[in-house]
Each structure stands twice: as structure tokens, then as C-alpha cells.
Design a protein around this motif. Structure first.
Motif, PDB file in Angstrom:
ATOM      1  N   PRO A 131       0.825  -1.213   0.000  1.00 14.24           N
ATOM      2  CA  PRO A 131       0.000   0.000   0.000  1.00 14.24           C
ATOM      3  C   PRO A 131       0.857   1.260   0.000  1.00 14.24           C
ATOM      4  CG  PRO A 131      -0.699  -1.555   1.708  1.00 14.24           C
ATOM      5  CD  PRO A 131       0.621  -2.031   1.200  1.00 14.24           C
ATOM      6  N   SER A 132       0.455   2.226  -0.800  1.00 14.79           N
ATOM      7  CA  SER A 132       1.108   3.536  -0.818  1.00 14.79           C
ATOM      8  C   SER A 132       0.166   4.509  -1.500  1.00 14.79           C
ATOM      9  CB  SER A 132       2.452   3.484  -1.558  1.00 14.79           C
ATOM     10  OG  SER A 132       2.255   3.312  -2.941  1.00 14.79           O
ATOM     11  N   THR A 133       0.438   5.793  -1.325  1.00 16.89           N
ATOM     12  CA  THR A 133      -0.399   6.798  -1.979  1.00 16.89           C
ATOM     13  C   THR A 133      -0.114   6.857  -3.474  1.00 16.89           C
ATOM     14  OG1 THR A 133       1.250   8.480  -1.427  1.00 16.89           O
ATOM     15  CG2 THR A 133      -0.600   8.204   0.088  1.00 16.89           C
ATOM     16  N   ASP A 134       1.079   6.424  -3.884  1.00 14.83           N
ATOM     17  CA  ASP A 134       1.471   6.461  -5.284  1.00 14.83           C
ATOM     18  C   ASP A 134       1.526   5.029  -5.802  1.00 14.83           C
ATOM     19  OD1 ASP A 134       2.380   7.117  -7.758  1.00 14.83           O
ATOM     20  OD2 ASP A 134       4.430   7.573  -7.148  1.00 14.83           O
ATOM     21  N   GLN A 135       0.413   4.554  -6.376  1.00  8.81           N
ATOM     22  CA  GLN A 135       0.340   3.181  -6.866  1.00  8.81           C
ATOM     23  C   GLN A 135       0.851   3.143  -8.307  1.00  8.81           C
ATOM     24  OE1 GLN A 135      -1.803   0.579  -4.535  1.00  8.81           O
ATOM     25  NE2 GLN A 135      -0.282   1.936  -3.668  1.00  8.81           N
ATOM     26  N   THR A 136       2.123   2.794  -8.490  1.00  9.86           N
ATOM     27  CA  THR A 136       2.718   2.850  -9.809  1.00  9.86           C
ATOM     28  C   THR A 136       2.144   1.764 -10.711  1.00  9.86           C
ATOM     29  OG1 THR A 136       4.547   1.420  -9.124  1.00  9.86           O
ATOM     30  CG2 THR A 136       4.857   3.794  -8.887  1.00  9.86           C
ATOM     31  N   VAL A 137       2.198   2.017 -12.017  1.00 15.18           N
ATOM     32  CA  VAL A 137       1.666   1.073 -12.994  1.00 15.18           C
ATOM     33  C   VAL A 137       2.333  -0.290 -12.838  1.00 15.18           C
ATOM     34  CG1 VAL A 137       1.645   0.529 -15.468  1.00 15.18           C
ATOM     35  CG2 VAL A 137       0.934   2.793 -14.676  1.00 15.18           C
ATOM     36  N   GLY A 138       3.640  -0.296 -12.620  1.00 17.39           N
ATOM     37  CA  GLY A 138       4.381  -1.553 -12.568  1.00 17.39           C
ATOM     38  C   GLY A 138       4.588  -2.137 -11.193  1.00 17.39           C
ATOM     39  N   CYS A 139       3.806  -1.708 -10.205  1.00 22.43           N
ATOM     40  CA  CYS A 139       3.990  -2.239  -8.858  1.00 22.43           C
ATOM     41  C   CYS A 139       3.677  -3.736  -8.836  1.00 22.43           C
ATOM     42  CB  CYS A 139       3.080  -1.515  -7.865  1.00 22.43           C
ATOM     43  SG  CYS A 139       1.309  -1.877  -8.096  1.00 22.43           S
ATOM     44  N   ALA A 140       4.231  -4.438  -7.850  1.00 21.06           N
ATOM     45  CA  ALA A 140       3.887  -5.852  -7.667  1.00 21.06           C
ATOM     46  C   ALA A 140       2.414  -5.925  -7.272  1.00 21.06           C
ATOM     47  CB  ALA A 140       4.764  -6.466  -6.592  1.00 21.06           C
ATOM     48  N   PRO A 141       1.577  -6.614  -8.060  1.00 19.70           N
ATOM     49  CA  PRO A 141       0.133  -6.588  -7.794  1.00 19.70           C
ATOM     50  C   PRO A 141      -0.290  -7.586  -6.730  1.00 19.70           C
ATOM     51  CG  PRO A 141       0.549  -7.860  -9.763  1.00 19.70           C
ATOM     52  CD  PRO A 141       1.886  -7.332  -9.297  1.00 19.70           C
ATOM     53  N   GLN A 142      -1.465  -7.334  -6.160  1.00 16.30           N
ATOM     54  CA  GLN A 142      -2.092  -8.302  -5.274  1.00 16.30           C
ATOM     55  C   GLN A 142      -2.371  -9.587  -6.053  1.00 16.30           C
ATOM     56  OE1 GLN A 142      -2.866  -7.906  -2.038  1.00 16.30           O
ATOM     57  NE2 GLN A 142      -3.457  -5.798  -1.610  1.00 16.30           N
ATOM     58  N   ALA A 143      -2.418 -10.707  -5.341  1.00 19.86           N
ATOM     59  CA  ALA A 143      -2.610 -12.009  -5.991  1.00 19.86           C
ATOM     60  C   ALA A 143      -3.934 -12.071  -6.754  1.00 19.86           C
ATOM     61  CB  ALA A 143      -2.528 -13.124  -4.959  1.00 19.86           C
ATOM     62  N   ALA A 171      10.721  -6.230 -26.477  1.00 18.48           N
ATOM     63  CA  ALA A 171      10.344  -7.388 -25.673  1.00 18.48           C
ATOM     64  C   ALA A 171       9.354  -8.216 -26.487  1.00 18.48           C
ATOM     65  CB  ALA A 171       9.725  -6.955 -24.343  1.00 18.48           C
ATOM     66  N   SER A 172       8.879  -9.303 -25.881  1.00 20.38           N
ATOM     67  CA  SER A 172       7.887 -10.150 -26.524  1.00 20.38           C
ATOM     68  C   SER A 172       6.747 -10.386 -25.553  1.00 20.38           C
ATOM     69  CB  SER A 172       8.511 -11.488 -26.924  1.00 20.38           C
ATOM     70  OG  SER A 172       7.546 -12.336 -27.518  1.00 20.38           O
ATOM     71  N   LEU A 173       5.525 -10.185 -26.039  1.00 22.11           N
ATOM     72  CA  LEU A 173       4.333 -10.465 -25.238  1.00 22.11           C
ATOM     73  C   LEU A 173       3.818 -11.851 -25.630  1.00 22.11           C
ATOM     74  CD1 LEU A 173       2.476  -7.034 -25.364  1.00 22.11           C
ATOM     75  CD2 LEU A 173       3.421  -8.122 -23.348  1.00 22.11           C
ATOM     76  N   ASP A 174       3.923 -12.788 -24.702  1.00 20.92           N
ATOM     77  CA  ASP A 174       3.561 -14.176 -24.963  1.00 20.92           C
ATOM     78  C   ASP A 174       2.384 -14.564 -24.072  1.00 20.92           C
ATOM     79  OD1 ASP A 174       5.797 -14.457 -26.727  1.00 20.92           O
ATOM     80  OD2 ASP A 174       7.083 -14.674 -24.959  1.00 20.92           O
ATOM     81  N   ALA A 175       1.251 -14.876 -24.680  1.00 21.10           N
ATOM     82  CA  ALA A 175       0.037 -15.208 -23.929  1.00 21.10           C
ATOM     83  C   ALA A 175      -0.439 -16.600 -24.306  1.00 21.10           C
ATOM     84  CB  ALA A 175      -1.055 -14.185 -24.207  1.00 21.10           C
ATOM     85  N   PRO A 176      -0.560 -17.499 -23.333  1.00 19.84           N
ATOM     86  CA  PRO A 176      -1.149 -18.812 -23.614  1.00 19.84           C
ATOM     87  C   PRO A 176      -2.603 -18.652 -24.063  1.00 19.84           C
ATOM     88  CG  PRO A 176      -0.001 -18.802 -21.499  1.00 19.84           C
ATOM     89  CD  PRO A 176      -0.100 -17.382 -21.939  1.00 19.84           C
ATOM     90  N   THR A 229      -1.375 -11.335 -20.887  1.00 23.42           N
ATOM     91  CA  THR A 229      -0.046 -11.055 -20.363  1.00 23.42           C
ATOM     92  C   THR A 229       0.251  -9.574 -20.512  1.00 23.42           C
ATOM     93  OG1 THR A 229       2.273 -11.774 -20.417  1.00 23.42           O
ATOM     94  CG2 THR A 229       1.209 -11.429 -22.531  1.00 23.42           C
ATOM     95  N   THR A 230       1.100  -9.059 -19.629  1.00 24.43           N
ATOM     96  CA  THR A 230       1.402  -7.624 -19.584  1.00 24.43           C
ATOM     97  C   THR A 230       2.904  -7.405 -19.471  1.00 24.43           C
ATOM     98  OG1 THR A 230      -0.697  -7.168 -18.466  1.00 24.43           O
ATOM     99  CG2 THR A 230       0.980  -5.462 -18.342  1.00 24.43           C
ATOM    100  N   ALA A 231       3.408  -6.416 -20.166  1.00 25.44           N
ATOM    101  CA  ALA A 231       4.801  -5.981 -20.034  1.00 25.44           C
ATOM    102  C   ALA A 231       4.813  -4.546 -19.538  1.00 25.44           C
ATOM    103  CB  ALA A 231       5.538  -6.086 -21.365  1.00 25.44           C
ATOM    104  N   THR A 232       5.697  -4.256 -18.592  1.00 22.62           N
ATOM    105  CA  THR A 232       5.820  -2.904 -18.056  1.00 22.62           C
ATOM    106  C   THR A 232       7.088  -2.259 -18.592  1.00 22.62           C
ATOM    107  OG1 THR A 232       4.675  -3.534 -16.028  1.00 22.62           O
ATOM    108  CG2 THR A 232       5.975  -1.511 -15.964  1.00 22.62           C
ATOM    109  N   ILE A 233       6.949  -1.067 -19.139  1.00 18.06           N
ATOM    110  CA  ILE A 233       8.083  -0.329 -19.699  1.00 18.06           C
ATOM    111  C   ILE A 233       8.339   0.892 -18.840  1.00 18.06           C
ATOM    112  CG2 ILE A 233       8.995   0.841 -21.726  1.00 18.06           C
ATOM    113  CD1 ILE A 233       5.951  -1.217 -22.271  1.00 18.06           C
ATOM    114  N   LYS A 234       9.569   1.059 -18.403  1.00 20.24           N
ATOM    115  CA  LYS A 234       9.934   2.232 -17.607  1.00 20.24           C
ATOM    116  C   LYS A 234      10.437   3.328 -18.541  1.00 20.24           C
ATOM    117  CE  LYS A 234      11.664   1.724 -13.549  1.00 20.24           C
ATOM    118  NZ  LYS A 234      12.539   1.431 -12.384  1.00 20.24           N
TER     119      LYS A 234
END
Length: 545
Positions: free
Chosen positions: A208-220, A366-371, A376-381
């Protein structure tokens, strides 16, 4: 009525006109959604637990007026939390009067949220009867002692089947969402769009934080829904509110055309905390004047415009970014590129990000590989030097054959944290080591294990003379993580660090100090290479002077 330009293109083709609600003299001000689309609203109206609150409907009337003023089209369905049967019926009447369409309660409880067996029932679904109909199955399913409302909704013109689930986890949302998706798949196997809307009692980011970045580790629960389950978080994908910490969601198996979160509520009613006690007590007239005709809940509602899913769906989020956040003298923000694979075969799409100097994209390729049947998601900084002049730039994100241009604003100022850590365990972030309270402490990550060395870095805000570092081990009677062997580094630019001290401290809770000849520094880093109790560090306070 004003509509933002952001919505104008998305709704340019929506035809006007509707049948006025029975007994209503209100002409519809909002257009209806076209065939093949559905606009769904999610809200936690907090109107079910306190009898006095549930007995007063001012907040529900305010909510109906708010929807009429803020939505780009008439909602086809509402999935609601913390709302009882009488309140749901009142809201349907208020919506009919405010919008000029006929709204009806499809699923709702009775006069109490609490059932005889100790379970809770306070989810509800309301439909626009002019555009939607519901057929069996309709009812409640118990998950974690909470009754979750569901209905097999569809457009009256036959163009879209839209099962709706109004959900409210009573415990771990990861366990609950597994039950929700199983319920949806079992009862609505032929759905073209499936909606899971509700207050999940948890923010998207695991920390938890006030600044929830796009690439943060997400909840399960979020990672599972938006990955293997191939649901889309409509508000994350399309509402440009990704950095906001909120617990209300509209997850959809289908295509998200547009979405919004009522963030204007923050500006229109900034002090909602002063409103809530009066409405909770059922005395809205005693609330401050600004509250009386505006307050509907202490969290904003969300909405999404949905359509049937495509074989492959691609999104780039957000639609624009601002490089207004700095870390170690580098401006940075993040962009997420995502594909949803609704086909029966595995899918791979190349990802390329083009960013002209002074901007840099990492990774640039990068490569986006989805079964099959997954996403699937890729995060770019995206980064730039802190001293980059303010101005406007553009990056291009190309996924397969589709390109998306994302505007990038370099702001005048750049907000930078006072402290950084090489890692931290959730709830024990580095800010706890600079809060002046020795009862709180930073702890490096230990689950999963992260080997030493670990470090904590102070940002002094400007270059100044520094000749010592103070280290207060945790002061709770547990010496796990106490630094034994240490090194001190300094930097003026946040990029190049020079070692200025090192040594060994005793493994006790007494204040430690490292001294060295005074040097210019803006950043001061304390690194631990050996610690008491295991391969992790802790610190109650760290200072530099």
C-alpha cells in the motif's frame, strides 16, 4: 451539461433518445448506449449497516443526481455494494426521475444486511429496463459468508449477453475471486461479456502507498484475474486513474471501450470526512452545507463501457504520462502494454518502444507471450534526467502491427522520496527509518529471501557537507536484521556512489555511528553485508549529518 473531450470521441456514435420513465416528466438528457455495448456503474454506497443511515435516502438521491451529471451515457446496469432492498428500490426510483429512463431492481436484499445464520447480504444489481432485461439464473451465491448478487442480463435488442456479478469479498480476495470466476463460468457459459464489479477491500498494489505505480507488484487476486483468467480491469486500462489507490473494481471478460472513475468528486467535495458522520447517523441536514446535496459515499464510483471480446485485445496504459516523480535523480514513469488472447492457440506479439532523447525506454524491445485463453502484460519504464527542461514529448509503443502514441510531459518540478531501500517487506518500508520514531522500523524483504548486501539510501534534498551516519537498530527487543558489517557510500548526483566508511558494529540495540572526513553529498547510503539473525537488514532510524 459539460462532457470532457476524453469521452467525446468514444461516444460520438451513440444515438440520443429514450422512453421516459413511467410517471416521469423528465426528458432523457443522457444518450442511450448503442447495440452491442453496455455501460456498467460500480459503487460502494455504504448504506446497509447502520439503520439510521439506511433509513435516510439523501445520499442515494445525491448519487442519482451525480450519475446524471457525470456519466457520458445512461447506465445500462449498476452493480452495488452495501445497499439493502429498500435503498435499492429508492435508488431505482431516483435514477428514473433523474435520467428519464426506467430503472428497476433486479437483485437486492431485504431490510437488514445480516441473515439469521450470521452471513451478510448487501450487494444489489439495478438494470435500465429500457435497454436491458434479465433472465434466469438470477439470485445470490454465498462466498466467504457474504452473499454475492448475480443475474444473466442482456440487451433488449438481443445484441449482447452480459452476466453481472455484484461482489464483495469477506476475506482474502484471491480466494473469493476464484469462486467468482467459477460461478460465472458455471452459470453463464455462453456469455459475451462477464462483469465482476465490487469493492474488493484491497488496492491493486501489494504494498500500500499513496502512489500506486503502474508496474507495482500486484495483489494475488488482481494478477490472477488479469492474467490467467483474462479479465480486464476496466478502470486500470481506460480510466487514466492507474496511480490512484482504490478498492472498487469493474473486471470484465470482454472489450473495454472506455471507462472512468469519479475523480472530480475529490475537487467537488474535498472534505468528505466531515460529511460522512452526519450521513451515517441519518442526519444529512446537520452536515456542512457543501455536503448536503453532493455527498453520496466516501469513495467515488466507477463506470465502464463494454462490448463483446475480440479474438485478440491490446491495450497500452495509461494514455499519457508525466515525468514528475524522481528516484535517485532520475525522472521516471511506467507504461503497461497488454494483450488478451481469447483464441484457442498460444500467441506471441513483438513489443517495441521508441523514445527519443532525453527520454529512454526500458526495455525498448520485448515479446508479449500469452497462452490460449489468457492475458499477459509488459511494463516499460520511461526515464529522463532530473534536470531535463520542462516540455512535451511522445513515445510510440508498438505491439505487433498496432502502434500507440503516448504523450509524455516533463514537469517543472520532480517529487522525490526522502529515502530508498534496495528491498523492503510489505508494511516495513524505508520511510519507517526516517520518521523519528524508534518504535517503527524498516525491514528488507525476507519472503521471498533476498540475500545480503542490502541497503537504505537517504535523500538529503540538496548537496551538503556530511561527516557521519547514525544507525539505530530496531528497538522492540528483537535484534533480527541488526547490521554488523557495514559500508557507507555518498553521491552528489544519485548515480555515482563513492565509499567513504566501513567497519563492524556490535550486535546490540544501542545507537551506532560511522564517522568519516566531511564530504559533499546529496545521497547517503548505508549498506549491510552481514547482520544478526539471517540474510536481511532492519533499521529503526538512519540519519546523516
Amino acid at each position: 451539461m459539460k462532457k470532457s473531450l476524453h469521452f467525446a470521441a468514444a461516444f460520438a456514435l451513440i444515438p440520443l433518445g429514450a422512453v421516459p420513465a413511467a410517471g416521469s416528466t423528465t426528458a432523457p438528457e443522457l444518450p442511450r448506449t448503442p447495440a452491442g455495448q453496455v455501460l456498467v456503474v460500480q459503487a460502494d454506497l455504504q448504506d446497509s449497516v447502520r439503520p439510521a443511515d439506511a433509513a435516510d435516502t439523501t445520499d442515494l438521491d445525491n448519487f442519482a443526481a451525480r450519475l446524471a451529471a457525470r456519466l457520458p451515457a445512461a447506465p445500462d446496469a449498476l452493480v452495488l455494494n452495501e445497499l439493502l432492498g429498500p435503498g435499492a428500490r429508492r435508488l431505482a426510483t431516483s435514477l428514473s426521475r433523474a435520467l428519464g429512463y426506467r430503472y428497476r431492481v433486479e437483485v437486492a436484499g431485504e431490510r437488514s444486511a445480516f441473515q439469521a445464520d450470521g452471513s451478510v447480504r448487501e450487494t444489489a444489481i439495478i438494470l435500465n429496463a429500457d435497454t436491458m432485461t434479465a433472465a434466469r439464473p438470477t439470485g445470490y451465491e454465498r462466498v466467504q459468508d457474504e452473499d454475492q448478487a448475480y443475474t444473466g442480463a442482456a440487451r433488449r435488442d438481443g445484441s449482447l449477453q452480459v452476466p453481472l456479478l455484484a461482489v464483495h469479498p469477506g476475506g482474502d480476495p484471491a480466494t473469493a475471486t476464484a469462486a467468482y470466476t467459477a460461478l460465472a463460468a458455471d452459470k453463464f457459459p455462453q456469455a459475451q461479456v462477464t462483469v465482476l464489479g465490487g469493492d474488493f477491500r484491497a488496492a491493486r498494489c501489494a504494498v500500500p502507498s499513496t502512489d500506486q505505480t503502474v508496474g507495482c507488484a500486484p495483489q494475488a487476486f488482481w494478477a490472477d484475474l488479469t492474467g490467467p483468467k483474462a479479465y480486464s480491469d476496466a478502470l486500470f486500462d481506460k480510466a487514466d486513474a492507474q496511480s490512484r489507490s482504490h478498492s472498487g473494481y469493474l473486471f470484465a471478460r470482454g472489450q473495454v471501450l472506455a471507462a472512468g472513475l469519479d475523480t472530480a468528486y475529490d475537487a467537488d467535495l474535498p472534505d468528505r470526512a466531515s460529511c460522512k458522520p452526519h450521513f451515517d447517523a441519518g442526519r444529512p441536514r446537520s452536515a456542512p452545507r457543501d455536503c448536503r446535496s453532493a455527498y453520496y459515499a466516501d469513495v467515488p464510483f466507477g463506470w465502464a463501457l463494454l462490448a463483446a471480446g475480440q479474438p485478440v485485445q491490446q491495450t497500452v496504459t495509461p494514455s499519457r504520462i508525466a515525468l514528475d516523480h524522481c528516484e535517485l535523480a532520475v525522472r521516471q514513469a511506467e507504461v503497461a502494454a497488454r494483450i488478451v488472447n481469447n483464441t484457442g492457440d498460444a500467441l506471441s506479439r513483438p513489443l517495441t518502444v521508441t523514445a527519443a532523447a532525453p527520454l529512454t525506454a526500458t526495455p525498448a524491445t520485448a515479446s508479449l507471450d500469452a497462452p490460449a485463453g489468457q492475458a499477459t502484460t509488459a511494463t516499460i519504464k520511461i526515464t529522463a534526467p532530473r534536470d531535463t527542461p520542462p516540455g512535451e514529448h511522445v513515445i510510440t509503443v508498438r505491439v505487433g502491427d498496432e502502434s500507440t502514441e503516448v504523450p509524455v510531459t516533463v514537469t517543472e518540478t520532480c517529487t522525490e522520496p526522502k529515502v530508498y531501500a534496495s528491498s523492503f517487506h510489505a508494511g516495513f518500508g524505508p520511510e519507517r527509518a526516517v520518521d523519528g520514531d524508534i518504535a517503527t522500523f524498516w525491514h528488507s524483504e525476507y519472503s521471498p529471501p533476498t540475500p545480503l548486501p542490502q541497503s537504505i539510501t537517504l535523500n538529503l534534498g540538496e548537496v551538503k557537507q556530511v561527516g557521519n551516519v547514525g544507525y539505530q537498530p530496531r528497538f522492540d527487543g528483537n535484534l533480527n536484521g541488526t547490521i554488523l558489517d557495514y559500508k557507507v557510500y555518498v553521491s552528489t548526483d544519485g548515480q555515482t556512489f563513492t565509499e567513504v566508511a566501513g567497519g563492524t558494529w556490535a550486535g546490540d540495540a544501542r545507537l551506532k555511528t560511522a564517522t568519516f572526513p566531511a564530504v559533499d553529498a546529496r545521497y547517503v547510503r548505508l549498506e549491510g553485508t552481514r547482520a544478526g539473525g539471517g540474510s536481511y537488514l532492519s533499521a529503526a532510524e538512519v540519519t546523516a549529518g
